[in-house]
Design a protein around this motif. Sequence first.
Motif, mmCIF file in Angstrom:
data_model
loop_
_atom_site.group_PDB
_atom_site.id
_atom_site.type_symbol
_atom_site.label_atom_id
_atom_site.label_comp_id
_atom_site.label_asym_id
_atom_site.label_seq_id
_atom_site.Cartn_x
_atom_site.Cartn_y
_atom_site.Cartn_z
ATOM 1 N N PHE A 187 1.088 -1.341 -0.002
ATOM 2 C CA PHE A 187 -0.153 -0.029 0.005
ATOM 3 C C PHE A 187 0.979 1.107 0.227
ATOM 4 O O PHE A 187 1.449 1.688 1.432
ATOM 5 N N GLN A 188 1.171 1.564 -1.105
ATOM 6 C CA GLN A 188 2.127 2.872 -1.274
ATOM 7 C C GLN A 188 1.463 3.704 -1.238
ATOM 8 O O GLN A 188 0.904 4.031 -2.365
ATOM 9 N N ALA A 189 1.814 4.936 -0.634
ATOM 10 C CA ALA A 189 1.528 7.013 -1.153
ATOM 11 C C ALA A 189 1.340 6.934 -2.216
ATOM 12 O O ALA A 189 0.600 7.981 -2.773
ATOM 13 N N SER A 190 2.530 6.484 -3.357
ATOM 14 C CA SER A 190 2.198 6.896 -4.450
ATOM 15 C C SER A 190 0.769 6.118 -5.336
ATOM 16 O O SER A 190 0.772 6.334 -6.609
ATOM 17 N N ALA A 191 0.152 5.748 -4.664
ATOM 18 C CA ALA A 191 -1.244 4.685 -5.592
ATOM 19 C C ALA A 191 -1.662 4.972 -6.131
ATOM 20 O O ALA A 191 -2.294 5.815 -5.096
ATOM 21 N N GLY A 192 -2.678 4.689 -6.570
ATOM 22 C CA GLY A 192 -3.708 5.174 -7.370
ATOM 23 C C GLY A 192 -4.802 4.717 -5.801
ATOM 24 O O GLY A 192 -4.708 3.666 -5.298
ATOM 25 N N THR A 193 -6.415 5.118 -5.306
ATOM 26 C CA THR A 193 -7.045 5.074 -4.412
ATOM 27 C C THR A 193 -8.176 4.479 -4.915
ATOM 28 O O THR A 193 -8.963 4.331 -4.852
ATOM 29 N N GLU A 194 -8.123 4.877 -6.549
ATOM 30 C CA GLU A 194 -10.108 4.834 -7.105
ATOM 31 C C GLU A 194 -10.166 3.055 -6.454
ATOM 32 O O GLU A 194 -11.242 2.900 -6.779
ATOM 33 N N PHE A 195 -9.238 1.969 -6.302
ATOM 34 C CA PHE A 195 -10.156 0.745 -6.606
ATOM 35 C C PHE A 195 -10.034 0.468 -5.307
ATOM 36 O O PHE A 195 -11.146 -0.281 -5.001
ATOM 37 N N LEU A 196 -9.482 0.871 -4.006
ATOM 38 C CA LEU A 196 -9.722 1.176 -2.609
ATOM 39 C C LEU A 196 -11.110 1.922 -2.756
ATOM 40 O O LEU A 196 -12.045 1.344 -1.383
#
Length: 230
Positions: free
Chosen positions: A202-211
Amino acid sequence: MNPTAPLQPITEDDIAQFLVNTPDFFERHAELLASVQLTSPHVGRAVSLMERQVEILRERLRQLELRAAEMIRHGQENTGLLDRLHRWTCELLAVNDPAALPAAVTDGLAVRFDVPQVALKLWGVAPPWADAPFAQGASDDARAFATSLRQPFCGANPGVEPVQWLANPDAAVSLALLPLRRAEDAPAFGLLVLASPDARRFQASAGTEFLARIGDQAAAALSRLLPAVD
């Protein structure tokens, strides 16, 4: 023009500009193309201009093939995630007993998405479930924190209270915190915690749309535990 002024040397830019402005130059001097020799980085020897152009085109083709393969791989991964989300959602819809929904949410996420640790707390639930374990243990600060999240948090463990809801808080290196709401502008009625010992999960740079989709699906299912809205 002063005829006695020294002539300026011709630069590479001058030659390049001349060739750009004179596209038929090599048509009138085709023999030059055969005589031009360039050093090839692939074979380590001098090759003709035509051979070098072929090498460049092959390299561009290889890069395009790599990009296409990467796009296909991402597409397959996205299809796999959507399939897991679909199956998990179907499992939630099939739960008859509302009291079983929190376990269905957390267990389903752990199994379907291979999440090492999942925790869930709800508040403001209807009286029949007010004493259930999932409705206990969230302080006022944790509730306010959940409401302050306008989108899922994703990144390194920030050491907030919800981490202590996990079975093994010390193993939570990266986290995703998903606020649960009845509506976009409503206060949170719960918080879903996903944790992993892998800092890259769970990286801060990852997108959160799926979450965010996971949070919306969980909130829709768990809203059955809340008091009816008039």
